[in-house]
Design an enzyme around this catalytic site. Structure first.
Site, PDB file in Angstrom:
ATOM      1  N   THR A  54      42.468  16.973   3.966  1.00 47.60           N
ATOM      2  CA  THR A  54      43.505  17.888   4.482  1.00 47.60           C
ATOM      3  C   THR A  54      44.911  17.435   4.069  1.00 47.60           C
ATOM      4  O   THR A  54      45.711  18.236   3.578  1.00 47.60           O
ATOM      5  CB  THR A  54      43.467  17.907   6.032  1.00 47.60           C
ATOM      6  OG1 THR A  54      42.117  17.856   6.467  1.00 47.60           O
ATOM      7  CG2 THR A  54      44.175  19.115   6.576  1.00 47.60           C
ATOM      8  N   HIS A 112      40.935  22.904  11.209  1.00 44.44           N
ATOM      9  CA  HIS A 112      39.637  22.242  11.110  1.00 44.44           C
ATOM     10  C   HIS A 112      38.547  23.104  11.743  1.00 44.44           C
ATOM     11  O   HIS A 112      37.399  22.685  11.836  1.00 44.44           O
ATOM     12  CB  HIS A 112      39.656  20.910  11.876  1.00 44.44           C
ATOM     13  CG  HIS A 112      40.536  19.857  11.270  1.00 44.44           C
ATOM     14  ND1 HIS A 112      40.604  19.621   9.923  1.00 44.44           N
ATOM     15  CD2 HIS A 112      41.341  18.935  11.852  1.00 44.44           C
ATOM     16  CE1 HIS A 112      41.448  18.611   9.705  1.00 44.44           C
ATOM     17  NE2 HIS A 112      41.909  18.193  10.848  1.00 44.44           N
ATOM     18  N   SER A 234      48.836  10.781  -5.821  1.00 40.00           N
ATOM     19  CA  SER A 234      47.771   9.806  -6.082  1.00 40.00           C
ATOM     20  C   SER A 234      47.550   9.007  -4.805  1.00 40.00           C
ATOM     21  O   SER A 234      48.443   8.920  -3.943  1.00 40.00           O
ATOM     22  CB  SER A 234      48.166   8.872  -7.224  1.00 40.00           C
ATOM     23  OG  SER A 234      49.086   7.916  -6.746  1.00 40.00           O
TER      24      SER A 234
HETATM   25  P1  A3P Z   1      38.763   7.656   3.423  1.00 42.37           P
HETATM   26  O1  A3P Z   1      38.773   7.378   4.889  1.00 42.37           O
HETATM   27  O2  A3P Z   1      37.374   7.746   2.872  1.00 42.37           O
HETATM   28  O3  A3P Z   1      39.610   6.735   2.649  1.00 42.37           O
HETATM   29  P2  A3P Z   1      42.053  13.989   5.937  1.00 42.37           P
HETATM   30  O4  A3P Z   1      43.383  14.125   5.318  1.00 42.37           O
HETATM   31  O5  A3P Z   1      41.296  15.290   5.939  1.00 42.37           O
HETATM   32  O6  A3P Z   1      42.135  13.364   7.278  1.00 42.37           O
HETATM   33  O7  A3P Z   1      41.174  13.040   5.006  1.00 42.37           O
HETATM   34  C1  A3P Z   1      41.375  11.650   4.963  1.00 42.37           C
HETATM   35  C2  A3P Z   1      40.597  11.077   3.802  1.00 42.37           C
HETATM   36  O8  A3P Z   1      41.226  11.471   2.568  1.00 42.37           O
HETATM   37  C3  A3P Z   1      40.605   9.544   3.819  1.00 42.37           C
HETATM   38  O9  A3P Z   1      39.371   9.122   3.226  1.00 42.37           O
HETATM   39  C4  A3P Z   1      41.795   9.257   2.929  1.00 42.37           C
HETATM   40  O10 A3P Z   1      41.847   7.958   2.400  1.00 42.37           O
HETATM   41  C5  A3P Z   1      41.587  10.302   1.844  1.00 42.37           C
HETATM   42  N1  A3P Z   1      42.815  10.541   1.075  1.00 42.37           N
HETATM   43  C6  A3P Z   1      44.056  10.755   1.564  1.00 42.37           C
HETATM   44  N2  A3P Z   1      44.935  10.893   0.548  1.00 42.37           N
HETATM   45  C7  A3P Z   1      44.216  10.760  -0.587  1.00 42.37           C
HETATM   46  C8  A3P Z   1      44.561  10.787  -1.969  1.00 42.37           C
HETATM   47  N3  A3P Z   1      45.811  10.970  -2.365  1.00 42.37           N
HETATM   48  N4  A3P Z   1      43.578  10.606  -2.884  1.00 42.37           N
HETATM   49  C9  A3P Z   1      42.299  10.406  -2.493  1.00 42.37           C
HETATM   50  N5  A3P Z   1      41.918  10.357  -1.183  1.00 42.37           N
HETATM   51  C10 A3P Z   1      42.866  10.533  -0.249  1.00 42.37           C
END
Ligand code: A3P
Length: 292
Positions: A54, A112, A234
């Site tokens: 997200t 969500h 990134s």
């Molecule tokens: P992990 O816990 O596996 O590292 P959300 O934003 O829906 O809460 O999702 C969080 C997940 O997206 C986390 O996964 C987080 O590290 C990953 N995430 C956030 N920013 C990211 C990015 N720029 N590139 C890759 N993954 C990313």
């Protein structure tokens, strides 16, 4: 979705239409209000089960729409519908952003919620809106969610991985069964209001994904602009930026950012059981995920 850690009182879980929610972040009146929340021409909505990317999507959208990275404390842009409307639940700035956005500017928001609980105009769009659904393989979602609940200063879960695994498997995680979420939205795959993305594709090739998203939004970006957005989004860059945020929640969003971390958590038996259930739920849907 981010929040300032001082804003939200302790969380209490409850069920709404068979789905587990947290009262402090998604109070029942907000869920009920979804039935009448009106979509507006120009709205852009990110739909994602928690931990599926997200925040990454918010960052990409900000880069595409505003030509620069999101400031670490611009919580107003990270607008989750059920967290903030009609009750701001402590997220007043997000609430204000959604309710007072001028008609001329696109409202960017996320949810969500599974499709059957989403505003009708989002579940079956009749306005000129754009919906970006981002999905992630369920094993990595479970592991990411587990770690988030452990680190999240508001949840402070004491669950072991085994406990959490069972909760997720049984569809009792906050926001409910993973498969109901992805398969409900997947029904809209042929609808032109929708773009379906997978976290794994974003993770492997962010530049192509940014291009795809920009084109879906009908934004004409130069190759340099696309590259700049991808660089700003990134994992390492986002992690650095989120580390500077005053929100404790945001600080624990960027954890590992990898595909396949589930292998460090799932036991052989859990993996066997999960695979069997996955095959069962996904058979014939045409939706597949990469787990490696
Ligand atoms: P992990 O816990 O596996 O590292 P959300 O934003 O829906 O809460 O999702 C969080 C997940 O997206 C986390 O996964 C987080 O590290 C990953 N995430 C956030 N920013 C990211 C990015 N720029 N590139 C890759 N993954 C990313």
């Amino acid at each position: 979705m981010a929040a300032s850690s001082t804003d939200i009182p302790s969380l209490r879980r409850y069920e709404y239409k068979g789905v587990t929610f947290e009262s402090a972040t998604s109070p029942i009146e907000n869920l009920e209000a979804m039935e009448t929340f009106a979509m507006r021409d120009g709205d852009i909505v990110i739909v994602a089960y928690p931990k599926s990317g997200t925040h990454l999507l918010f960052e990409i959208l900000h880069g595409i729409l505003h030509g620069k990275a999101l400031a670490p404390d611009d919580f107003g842009f990270l607008a989750a519908l059920e967290f903030t409307l009609p009750r701001p639940s402590g997220l007043d700035v997000v609430h204000a952003r959604l309710t007072s956005a001028p008609v001329s500017s696109p409202r960017v928001m996320s949810t969500h919620l599974q499709r059957r609980l989403a505003p009708p105009g989002l579940a079956q769009p009749d306005k000129d809106i754009k919906v970006i659904v981002v999905m992630r393989n369920p094993k990595d979602v479970a592991v990411s969610y587990y770690n988030f609940e452990q680190r999240n200063p508001l949840a402070q879960s004491q669950d072991s991985w085994d406990d959490y695994y069972r909760e997720f498997r049984d569809g009792k995680a906050v926001y409910g069964p993973y498969y109901d979420h992805v398969l409900g939205w997947w029904q809209m795959r042929d609808d032109p209001h929708f773009l379906f993305l997978k976290y794994e594709d974003l993770n492997r090739d962010l530049t192509s994904s940014v291009k795809t998203i920009a084109s879906f939004l009908k934004k004409d970006l130069t190759d340099d602009a696309v590259r700049a957005v991808a660089e700003a989004c990134s994992f390492q860059t986002m992690k650095k930026r989120y580390a500077q945020s005053t929100s404790k929640l945001l600080q624990c969003i960027t954890r590992k950012g990898k595909i396949g971390d589930w292998k460090n958590y799932f036991t052989l038996e859990q993996n066997r059981e999960f695979d069997a259930d996955y095959e069962d739920k996904m058979a014939g849907t045409g939706l597949t995920f990469n787990f490696e």
